[in-house]
Motif scaffolding. Structure first.
Motif, PDB file in Angstrom:
ATOM      1  N   LEU A 120       0.828  -1.212   0.000  1.00  0.00           N
ATOM      2  CA  LEU A 120       0.000   0.000   0.000  1.00  0.00           C
ATOM      3  C   LEU A 120       0.862   1.261   0.000  1.00  0.00           C
ATOM      4  N   GLN A 121       1.996   1.206   0.685  1.00  0.00           N
ATOM      5  CA  GLN A 121       2.905   2.355   0.622  1.00  0.00           C
ATOM      6  C   GLN A 121       3.446   2.532  -0.800  1.00  0.00           C
ATOM      7  N   ARG A 122       3.695   1.421  -1.453  1.00  0.00           N
ATOM      8  CA  ARG A 122       4.164   1.481  -2.836  1.00  0.00           C
ATOM      9  C   ARG A 122       3.079   2.060  -3.749  1.00  0.00           C
ATOM     10  N   LEU A 123       1.833   1.693  -3.469  1.00  0.00           N
ATOM     11  CA  LEU A 123       0.721   2.182  -4.286  1.00  0.00           C
ATOM     12  C   LEU A 123       0.549   3.688  -4.145  1.00  0.00           C
ATOM     13  N   VAL A 131       0.785  -2.127  -7.116  1.00  0.00           N
ATOM     14  CA  VAL A 131       1.121  -3.111  -6.084  1.00  0.00           C
ATOM     15  C   VAL A 131       1.637  -4.359  -6.786  1.00  0.00           C
ATOM     16  N   GLY A 132       2.376  -5.196  -6.048  1.00  0.00           N
ATOM     17  CA  GLY A 132       2.889  -6.429  -6.603  1.00  0.00           C
ATOM     18  C   GLY A 132       1.782  -7.437  -6.861  1.00  0.00           C
ATOM     19  N   ALA A 133       2.101  -8.398  -7.693  1.00  0.00           N
ATOM     20  CA  ALA A 133       1.102  -9.399  -8.085  1.00  0.00           C
ATOM     21  C   ALA A 133       0.615 -10.228  -6.900  1.00  0.00           C
TER      22      ALA A 133
END
Length: 417
Positions: A120-123, A131-133
């Motif tokens: 979520l931080q990445r998003l 986000v990752g798969a």
């Protein structure tokens, strides 16, 4: 529907240690294993003390392909399951066995917190806004059950119980039902990792967390100085087995799950709201009835021990209502480890079974000064069990109540392992 369900393997991965032996040493010696949060920087949070699994290396328990798809909570589950299987004398994966003879029923309270936090931080904070798969399969409650069943190729009935702390007991009750329906081996129990910035913020919003920064004094259930619980990760996983199946293969038996019950009082868990005790008492009483155990036969009670004054008094009221004037000793080790939600009640089951295996009931880690209304018979010194019957109680947030009755295997004779 008459099969008897016994525990033949215990896998502990908790602040108290990795492995049942290390956990027992912590309990026996009364060692506090809580301390400053290290999984993330918690300096700006009012709660900065937690129970973490020290020295845990996920790669020792699962291959990297599984680890990158999963959260630390599942990594702890991988480890606890492997330890439980090894303790039971069962292979990590048996290609010659019928995979449908093995089932998994675990509990989870909050899912994959650290994995979800990172994605979520990445998003919202990264340039890719993605986000990752594996976000879709790593965070949700059934992730550990699914990944562990794939890893070990266990294809019997699988499921996940979600009832906050009560679920650790519910998973074992469900395991007994699964054994009685014809599946000879069930993996049950729970692990947790509620330690991420978001997870800690959610727990702080409840108003139930301790803000004391002294690891020894931060978590004091039933004590006049009680001010909330200390969060923790980890838990315990068990091999629950059809008794005839266990005896046929010469397995060591820790004890039998003889009774259980669950109720719900439909009230929110809040610091200043009056706490209901009637339905919790009903769960305790019903578990004893189903186990065909009289209240005066019980050797020890391992309580929920939330560490919040109103909740502690309500639990004490329930124990008095069920056991009357002949209350059994009460012992809690949660101050040593913190409260690991579903994993914490599973850890209490491990403590009870190991107490019977070592023929020693461990003293309670407090209270030092029992609060008004919490005048229970807390076990102050080690004691040999008499009837080898233990009751474990757990209360999940917002109304869940569960109780489990365990009967320990006979004590080993002199000279036997």
């Amino acid at each position: 529907m008459t099969a008897r369900a016994v525990v033949t393997g215990i896998g502990v991965v908790a602040p108290s240690g990795i492995g049942a032996d290390e956990h027992w040493r912590t309990v026996r010696d009364g060692r506090y294993r809580t301390g400053p949060v290290t999984l993330f920087d918690a300096d700006r949070y009012p709660t900065r003390i937690a129970g973490e699994v020290a020295g845990f290396t996920a790669g020792d328990h699962a291959d990297n392909r599984r680890l990158v798809q999963t959260d630390r909570w599942t990594h702890l589950g991988f480890a606890a399951t492997r330890l439980a299987l090894a303790d039971a004398g069962l292979p990590d994966r048996d290609d010659d066995a019928d995979p449908y003879d093995y089932a998994i029923t675990l509990a989870s309270s909050s899912g994959g917190n650290l994995f979800g936090q990172r994605e979520l931080q990445r998003l919202w904070g990264g340039s890719s806004r993605t986000v990752g798969a594996y976000q879709s399969i790593a965070w949700f409650y059934a992730a550990s059950v699914g990944q562990i069943s794939i890893h070990h190729q266990f294809k019997g009935p699988c499921g996940v119980l979600v009832a906050e702390a009560a679920g650790g007991l519910d998973s074992l009750a469900h395991a007994v039902r699964t054994v009685r329906r014809g599946t000879p081996v069930v993996i049950a129990g729970a692990t947790e990792c509620p330690l991420s910035p978001y997870a800690l913020a959610c727990q702080l919003a409840s108003g139930l967390l301790s803000t004391d920064t002294d690891p020894v004094g931060a978590y004091r259930p039933f004590d006049a100085a009680a001010g909330g619980y200390v969060p923790a990760e980890g838990g315990a996983v068990f091999v629950v087995e059809d008794r005839d199946h266990a005896l046929a293969r010469g397995a060591r038996i820790y004890g039998e799950i003889t009774g259980w019950a669950a109720t719900h009082d439909a009230r929110p868990t809040e610091p200043d709201t009056p706490v209901e005790s009637t339905w919790y008492a009903h769960a305790l009483r019903q578990a004893l009835v189903r186990a065909d155990v009289r209240p005066d036969e019980v050797d020890v009670v391992l309580p929920d021990a939330l560490g919040v004054p109103g909740h502690d008094r309500a639990e004490a009221d329930a124990l008095r209502a069920v056991f009357g004037d002949r209350r059994p000793p009460v012992s809690t080790q949660k101050p040593l480890t913190g409260r690991a939600h579903q994993g914490g009640s599973a850890l209490d089951v491990a403590t009870a079974l190991l107490a019977f295996a070592h023929d020693t009931l461990p003293p309670s880690a407090g209270p030092r000064d029992p609060a008004d209304g919490c005048d229970l018979d807390f076990l102050r010194e080690p004691r040999r069990p008499r009837s080898r019957v233990a009751v474990v109680g757990a209360r999940g947030f917002d109304g869940f109540n569960s109780a489990l009755v365990l009967r320990g295997a006979p004590a080993p004779r002199q000279g036997e392992p």
